[in-house]
Design an enzyme around this catalytic site. Structure first.
Site, PDB file in Angstrom:
ATOM      1  N   ILE A 159     -23.241  -6.849 -47.912  1.00 31.06           N
ATOM      2  CA  ILE A 159     -23.637  -6.740 -49.319  1.00 31.06           C
ATOM      3  C   ILE A 159     -24.996  -7.381 -49.617  1.00 31.06           C
ATOM      4  O   ILE A 159     -25.539  -7.163 -50.692  1.00 31.06           O
ATOM      5  CB  ILE A 159     -22.577  -7.380 -50.246  1.00 31.06           C
ATOM      6  CG1 ILE A 159     -22.286  -8.827 -49.829  1.00 31.06           C
ATOM      7  CG2 ILE A 159     -21.318  -6.558 -50.266  1.00 31.06           C
ATOM      8  CD1 ILE A 159     -21.321  -9.540 -50.751  1.00 31.06           C
ATOM      9  N   ALA A 160     -25.547  -8.166 -48.706  1.00 29.29           N
ATOM     10  CA  ALA A 160     -26.857  -8.763 -48.964  1.00 29.29           C
ATOM     11  C   ALA A 160     -27.445  -9.270 -47.659  1.00 29.29           C
ATOM     12  O   ALA A 160     -26.720  -9.648 -46.739  1.00 29.29           O
ATOM     13  CB  ALA A 160     -26.747  -9.921 -49.959  1.00 29.29           C
ATOM     14  N   GLY A 212     -30.850 -11.832 -46.535  1.00 27.34           N
ATOM     15  CA  GLY A 212     -31.977 -12.649 -46.956  1.00 27.34           C
ATOM     16  C   GLY A 212     -32.642 -13.302 -45.775  1.00 27.34           C
ATOM     17  O   GLY A 212     -32.368 -12.975 -44.620  1.00 27.34           O
ATOM     18  N   GLY A 213     -33.551 -14.239 -46.057  1.00 24.82           N
ATOM     19  CA  GLY A 213     -34.314 -14.881 -44.998  1.00 24.82           C
ATOM     20  C   GLY A 213     -33.495 -15.813 -44.144  1.00 24.82           C
ATOM     21  O   GLY A 213     -33.900 -16.156 -43.039  1.00 24.82           O
ATOM     22  N   MET A 214     -32.333 -16.254 -44.628  1.00 23.97           N
ATOM     23  CA  MET A 214     -31.546 -17.238 -43.895  1.00 23.97           C
ATOM     24  C   MET A 214     -30.275 -16.634 -43.298  1.00 23.97           C
ATOM     25  O   MET A 214     -29.823 -17.052 -42.242  1.00 23.97           O
ATOM     26  CB  MET A 214     -31.177 -18.388 -44.826  1.00 23.97           C
ATOM     27  CG  MET A 214     -30.339 -19.483 -44.204  1.00 23.97           C
ATOM     28  SD  MET A 214     -30.017 -20.782 -45.418  1.00 23.97           S
ATOM     29  CE  MET A 214     -28.907 -21.825 -44.471  1.00 23.97           C
ATOM     30  N   ALA A 215     -29.703 -15.670 -43.990  1.00 21.18           N
ATOM     31  CA  ALA A 215     -28.394 -15.170 -43.568  1.00 21.18           C
ATOM     32  C   ALA A 215     -28.163 -13.762 -44.085  1.00 21.18           C
ATOM     33  O   ALA A 215     -28.869 -13.262 -44.963  1.00 21.18           O
ATOM     34  CB  ALA A 215     -27.298 -16.102 -44.093  1.00 21.18           C
ATOM     35  N   THR A 216     -27.152 -13.133 -43.509  1.00 23.01           N
ATOM     36  CA  THR A 216     -26.632 -11.869 -44.022  1.00 23.01           C
ATOM     37  C   THR A 216     -25.246 -12.130 -44.579  1.00 23.01           C
ATOM     38  O   THR A 216     -24.462 -12.874 -43.981  1.00 23.01           O
ATOM     39  CB  THR A 216     -26.550 -10.807 -42.906  1.00 23.01           C
ATOM     40  OG1 THR A 216     -27.859 -10.642 -42.340  1.00 23.01           O
ATOM     41  CG2 THR A 216     -26.048  -9.481 -43.441  1.00 23.01           C
ATOM     42  N   VAL A 217     -24.959 -11.534 -45.737  1.00 21.50           N
ATOM     43  CA  VAL A 217     -23.707 -11.797 -46.430  1.00 21.50           C
ATOM     44  C   VAL A 217     -22.833 -10.547 -46.386  1.00 21.50           C
ATOM     45  O   VAL A 217     -23.309  -9.427 -46.598  1.00 21.50           O
ATOM     46  CB  VAL A 217     -23.961 -12.218 -47.893  1.00 21.50           C
ATOM     47  CG1 VAL A 217     -22.661 -12.603 -48.573  1.00 21.50           C
ATOM     48  CG2 VAL A 217     -24.945 -13.374 -47.939  1.00 21.50           C
ATOM     49  N   ASP A 219     -32.099 -26.406 -54.278  1.00 25.33           N
ATOM     50  CA  ASP A 219     -32.624 -25.042 -54.426  1.00 25.33           C
ATOM     51  C   ASP A 219     -32.067 -24.393 -55.696  1.00 25.33           C
ATOM     52  O   ASP A 219     -31.484 -23.315 -55.647  1.00 25.33           O
ATOM     53  CB  ASP A 219     -32.273 -24.211 -53.187  1.00 25.33           C
ATOM     54  CG  ASP A 219     -33.149 -22.964 -53.068  1.00 25.33           C
ATOM     55  OD1 ASP A 219     -34.214 -22.920 -53.713  1.00 25.33           O
ATOM     56  OD2 ASP A 219     -32.759 -22.027 -52.346  1.00 25.33           O
TER      57      ASP A 219
END
Length: 637
Positions: free
Chosen positions: A24-25, A27-32, A141
């Protein structure tokens, strides 16, 4: 395009428990991903770290530590962390799945919010941050991407502490400051340090953005923006949106003060002032402000519900970009249509505001400041007297109040609350634990001074015999050195009474001197006549039997003079009973019952000198010496 079908993790089961169902998402740090917990039969969100981060041992260590801290948070406005696992090359986090959208989605759709609506969103955000700050956790953050608005309208904050793991890992590799630069506090820019006041700064920037629809600083590069945070002053929101009230400007100004000492000292303190300002705004303030702005089209009165497409917003701490359809929005067609919408919105807001005022007018109160430091029973009585419900929350450490007193409330003291609302009491379980210092070998006065300098109080002094620690010097503390305990828990001192002088009455001079010399004592003899005692027999001693001494101390033995026929020859020196002497058994380390059995079976009698513990730690005569059968062996414990 359905990205799930191209993702190799979709359809796999991580750690034999979590079946990945869709992505579902990213990003720069992880995939969700959306996943199914096969053990508990529930849907969860899985955040899988990218391979380059999972391969970094330092990052993984910090990530696990921060995940554990975040998992300890239990608050209705915090996205719950359920689990943290590693499966082969996959390092992942298991979280609550929140159906809804991010605050960024809401801002994209509505441009900006009215002051009442903005402060209504800020209150649960600050309540979540306040719970973290009480637990000693810094978010690091705070931004719209990390604020979720659930389908039922509940506001939740996500990704507590995870930015620290990523930032630390990248700083290790590059020495650069990594973070969402638009919300960085000056101290984060200048030193990389962040504490709870850095979260307050970011929350102040978030409030500015909600009110104005933009960040306070803009630049061509992240470095240019960071420079402005470190050297500039955040402008008043009313400079961009005329008509915003002065108390709202003051909220932003105080929270974004360049000097951290000038900000509210944590999110709970900021929440109290936000609630106060919100309570001072008329219910229809947002509608009147919108109506006063020519061509105004996008000022919210209340947070809108999430989109009807059923998508789920789960955040990534690097960029938080949720997957799914793009946010709805766009310009209204035609000025007549815009004015009609504004007019309808204004009327609806006025009617709604009047209804809210009619329903709740006069039913608001504040959490009393004096609750902190009260006993729970007294605090409960006080709050109920204000028409509030009370429940007991988790116990917390606090240096402000003593054990058993109220250390914090949720909402915080000073926060504006409605009658019937539940206030959670957090009772102190003591002052923040500190390490007990090592006082071994110190005088009682020096040991006391050291303990008190570390915040402890001495709760009692006892003594034990010791062959290694001089009389009047500290042996140890209870609890022992190095143990972490609350500073309102008394620490007992155990002092040395030295070595105990044995009862040597009736011993021959030679045996008595040997026993004392073996203890490291300086022995002196002095003649003393006593009828009926053979020459060379101990008939007295100084110090007396049972006295405490240290190595090097002098002990004087009073012995009967020897009866010699010629000079020092043919003397009666008390050796006549040598054949009646037997070896002294060793009972050191035995229980007192076992020691008695061993002593009596060897033909001696047992006497207890001191007894503090459960086992024998010393004896006289010393083990393996010889003593007259039927004599007394004194034991110490």
């Amino acid at each position: 395009m359905d990205t799930s079908t191209a993702d190799p993790l979709v359809g796999t089961v991580l750690d034999g428990r979590y079946r990945i169902e869709s992505r579902i998402a990213r990003g720069g740090m992880a995939t969700v991903y959306v996943a199914r917990d096969l053990r508990l039969d529930r849907t969860v969100a899985i955040k899988v770290m990218h391979a380059h981060l999972a391969a970094d041992e330092e990052f993984v260590r910090r990530f696990i530590g921060e995940a554990k801290a975040a998992a300890a948070l239990s608050h209705p406005n915090v996205v719950a962390v359920y689990d943290q696992r590693t499966d082969g090359e996959h390092v992942f986090l298991v979280m609550e799945l929140v159906h809804g959208r991010t605050l960024r989605d809401l801002l994209t759709e509505r441009t900006r919010l009215g002051p009442r609506a903005a402060l209504e969103i800020m209150q649960p955000v600050l309540a979540a941050l306040g719970a973290a700050h009480r637990a000693g956790l810094v978010h690091r953050d705070v931004k719209p991407e990390n604020v979720l608005i659930a389908a039922d309208g509940q506001v939740k904050v996500a990704d507590f502490g995870l930015a620290r793991a990523e930032t630390a890992g990248r700083m290790t590799r590059t020495g650069l400051i990594i973070g969402t630069v638009g919300y960085l506090a000056p101290e984060q820019v200048l030193t990389g340090h962040a504490d709870v006041r850095s979260d307050v700064y970011a929350a102040g920037v978030l409030l500015f953005e909600l009110l104005t629809g933009r960040l306070p600083y803009e630049g061509d590069t992240p470095l240019a923006v960071a420079y402005q945070h470190a050297n500039g002053t955040v402008p008043a929101p009313s400079e961009l949106v005329p008509g915003l009230p002065a108390p709202v400007d003051a909220l932003v100004a105080r929270a974004t003060a360049r000097d951290a000492a000038d900000r509210p000292q944590d999110a709970n303190a900021f929440l109290a002032t936000v609630a106060e300002v919100h309570g001072g705004l008329a219910p229809d303030f947002d509608a009147r402000l919108a109506a006063s702005e020519p061509g105004a089209t996008a000022v919210l009165q209340t947070p809108a519900p999430p989109p009807g497409d059923g998508r789920t917003a789960v955040l990534d701490p690097a960029d938080g970009a949720p997957a799914g359809p793009p946010p709805r929005g766009g310009a209204f067609g035609g000025s007549g249509r815009r004015w009609a919408i504004v007019a309808v919105a204004a009327v609806a807001a006025i009617v709604l505001g009047w209804a809210v005022w009619y329903q709740f007018s006069g039913q608001y109160d504040h959490v009393p400041e004096e609750i902190i430091g009260m006993k729970p029973a007294a605090a409960t009585k006080e709050l109920r007297g204000h028409g509030l419900a009370v429940r007991q929350g988790d116990t917390v450490y606090s240096d402000r109040v003593d054990r058993g007193e109220v250390a914090a409330t949720d909402p915080a003291p000073g926060a504006r609350v409605s009658q019937g609302m539940t206030i959670t009491l957090h009772v102190s379980k003591g002052h923040v634990p500190r390490e007990v210092p090592d006082v071994k070998g110190r005088t009682e006065s020096d040991a006391r001074d050291l303990l008190e300098s570390k915040g402890f109080r001495v709760g009692g002094v006892s003594s034990l015999p010791s062959e290694t620690i001089a009389k009047g010097r500290a042996i140890r503390t209870r609890p022992t050195a190095g143990t972490k305990v609350s500073t309102d828990q008394p620490v007992a001192l155990v002092m040395s009474s030295g070595m105990t002088v044995p009862d040597l009455t009736g011993w021959s001079t030679g045996d008595a001197k040997n026993a004392l010399t073996a203890m490291g004592l300086d022995v002196k003899t002095q003649d003393r006549k006593q009828d009926g005692k053979p020459g060379g027999t101990v008939v007295g001693q100084d110090p007396a039997p049972g006295s405490g001494v240290s190595r090097g101390d002098r002990v004087t033995l009073y012995v009967t003079p020897r009866d010699c026929l010629i000079g020092n020859w043919f003397c009666n020196d008390g050796k006549g009973d040598e054949g009646n002497k037997v070896p002294v058994p060793s009972v050191i380390g035995k229980s007192f019952d076992d020691a008695r059995r061993a002593i009596e079976s060897s033909g001696f009698r047992m006497r207890i000198g001191t007894r503090v513990g459960d086992r024998v730690i010393g004896q006289t005569p010393i083990p393996d010496s010889r003593a007259a059968r039927g004599g007394v062996i004194t034991v110490y414990g």
